[in-house]
Scaffold this motif. Structure first.
Motif, PDB file in Angstrom:
ATOM      1  N   LEU A  50       9.297  -0.356  13.546  1.00  0.00           N
ATOM      2  CA  LEU A  50       8.427  -0.211  14.713  1.00  0.00           C
ATOM      3  C   LEU A  50       8.277   1.237  15.169  1.00  0.00           C
ATOM      4  O   LEU A  50       7.344   1.563  15.894  1.00  0.00           O
ATOM      5  N   GLU A  51       9.176   2.113  14.744  1.00  0.00           N
ATOM      6  CA  GLU A  51       9.090   3.530  15.103  1.00  0.00           C
ATOM      7  C   GLU A  51       8.114   4.293  14.211  1.00  0.00           C
ATOM      8  O   GLU A  51       7.748   5.420  14.510  1.00  0.00           O
ATOM      9  N   ARG A  52       7.666   3.668  13.136  1.00  0.00           N
ATOM     10  CA  ARG A  52       6.761   4.319  12.198  1.00  0.00           C
ATOM     11  C   ARG A  52       5.332   4.322  12.755  1.00  0.00           C
ATOM     12  O   ARG A  52       4.980   3.503  13.590  1.00  0.00           O
ATOM     13  N   SER A  53       4.494   5.215  12.242  1.00  0.00           N
ATOM     14  CA  SER A  53       3.090   5.253  12.647  1.00  0.00           C
ATOM     15  C   SER A  53       2.390   3.984  12.165  1.00  0.00           C
ATOM     16  O   SER A  53       2.865   3.308  11.246  1.00  0.00           O
ATOM     17  N   ASP A  54       1.240   3.670  12.787  1.00  0.00           N
ATOM     18  CA  ASP A  54       0.484   2.495  12.356  1.00  0.00           C
ATOM     19  C   ASP A  54       0.080   2.599  10.891  1.00  0.00           C
ATOM     20  O   ASP A  54       0.091   1.612  10.164  1.00  0.00           O
ATOM     21  N   ASP A  55      -0.271   3.817  10.442  1.00  0.00           N
ATOM     22  CA  ASP A  55      -0.639   4.002   9.039  1.00  0.00           C
ATOM     23  C   ASP A  55       0.534   3.689   8.116  1.00  0.00           C
ATOM     24  O   ASP A  55       0.375   2.994   7.110  1.00  0.00           O
ATOM     25  N   ALA A  56       1.704   4.199   8.467  1.00  0.00           N
ATOM     26  CA  ALA A  56       2.889   3.959   7.630  1.00  0.00           C
ATOM     27  C   ALA A  56       3.265   2.485   7.631  1.00  0.00           C
ATOM     28  O   ALA A  56       3.651   1.926   6.603  1.00  0.00           O
ATOM     29  N   ARG A  57       3.139   1.838   8.802  1.00  0.00           N
ATOM     30  CA  ARG A  57       3.437   0.404   8.886  1.00  0.00           C
ATOM     31  C   ARG A  57       2.450  -0.394   8.048  1.00  0.00           C
ATOM     32  O   ARG A  57       2.827  -1.344   7.361  1.00  0.00           O
ATOM     33  N   ALA A  58       1.176  -0.015   8.097  1.00  0.00           N
ATOM     34  CA  ALA A  58       0.148  -0.728   7.334  1.00  0.00           C
ATOM     35  C   ALA A  58       0.433  -0.661   5.841  1.00  0.00           C
ATOM     36  O   ALA A  58       0.333  -1.662   5.128  1.00  0.00           O
ATOM     37  N   VAL A  59       0.802   0.513   5.363  1.00  0.00           N
ATOM     38  CA  VAL A  59       1.127   0.659   3.937  1.00  0.00           C
ATOM     39  C   VAL A  59       2.307  -0.236   3.574  1.00  0.00           C
ATOM     40  O   VAL A  59       2.307  -0.917   2.548  1.00  0.00           O
ATOM     41  N   ALA A  60       3.324  -0.276   4.433  1.00  0.00           N
ATOM     42  CA  ALA A  60       4.505  -1.098   4.151  1.00  0.00           C
ATOM     43  C   ALA A  60       4.172  -2.585   4.184  1.00  0.00           C
ATOM     44  O   ALA A  60       4.703  -3.359   3.381  1.00  0.00           O
ATOM     45  N   ILE A  61       3.290  -2.998   5.103  1.00  0.00           N
ATOM     46  CA  ILE A  61       2.910  -4.409   5.204  1.00  0.00           C
ATOM     47  C   ILE A  61       2.211  -4.885   3.934  1.00  0.00           C
ATOM     48  O   ILE A  61       2.309  -6.046   3.555  1.00  0.00           O
ATOM     49  N   LEU A  62       1.533  -3.970   3.251  1.00  0.00           N
ATOM     50  CA  LEU A  62       0.866  -4.337   2.001  1.00  0.00           C
ATOM     51  C   LEU A  62       1.856  -4.886   0.982  1.00  0.00           C
ATOM     52  O   LEU A  62       1.496  -5.704   0.152  1.00  0.00           O
ATOM     53  N   ALA A  63       3.099  -4.407   1.023  1.00  0.00           N
ATOM     54  CA  ALA A  63       4.161  -4.865   0.117  1.00  0.00           C
ATOM     55  C   ALA A  63       3.752  -4.760  -1.351  1.00  0.00           C
ATOM     56  O   ALA A  63       3.995  -5.665  -2.135  1.00  0.00           O
TER      57      ALA A  63
END
Length: 137
Positions: A50-63
């Motif tokens: 949750l501390e990551r930027s939205d862009d970084a979170r989006a990339v991670a959510i892609l899995a």
């Protein structure tokens, strides 16, 4: 930092990682649990996500880290959908995300020199205090 693990056959596997945070003598890094290193480590802390930027979170959510990408345009389309998900669910955490801490007692930093006269500094924990010294190349 360099992280070395072993695979299911006991064969060493090393890779370079980004150190996210250092506290006392814990060195933190984050990764997907579905990545090769994630499967080898098998421990989880997800607050970092949750501390990551939205862009970084989006990339991670892609899995999809390290999977084959048929066409570059697929990344943008997938990221748009993931960002929409994050906007709708701000507390969304990828189920595959992990933050790991390495308990370090000794760390070496070095800067390469073309003539092999490398600068090397060793940090070590002695009586709960970090000290350092130079090392020969």
């Amino acid at each position: 930092m360099t992280l070395s693990t072993v695979d299911e056959d006991g064969i060493p596997d090393a890779r370079i990682l980004i150190v996210k945070k250092i506290t006392d003598n814990h060195w933190y890094f984050a990764t997907s649990a579905e990545s090769k290193k994630g499967m080898q480590l098998k421990k989880a802390i997800s607050l970092d996500f949750l501390e990551r930027s939205d862009d970084a979170r989006a990339v991670a959510i892609l899995a999809k880290q390290s999977k084959v990408l048929p066409q570059l345009k697929e990344v943008e389309l997938a990221l748009e959908k993931a960002k929409e998900q994050i906007q709708l669910q701000p507390e969304l955490i990828s189920p595959d995300w992990r933050l790991y801490a390495v308990l370090a007692n000794e760390v070496e930093f070095w800067q390469a020199d073309p003539k092999r006269k490398h600068t090397r500094v060793k940090y070590y924990c002695k009586r709960n205090q970090w000290e350092h010294c130079l090392l020969w190349p």
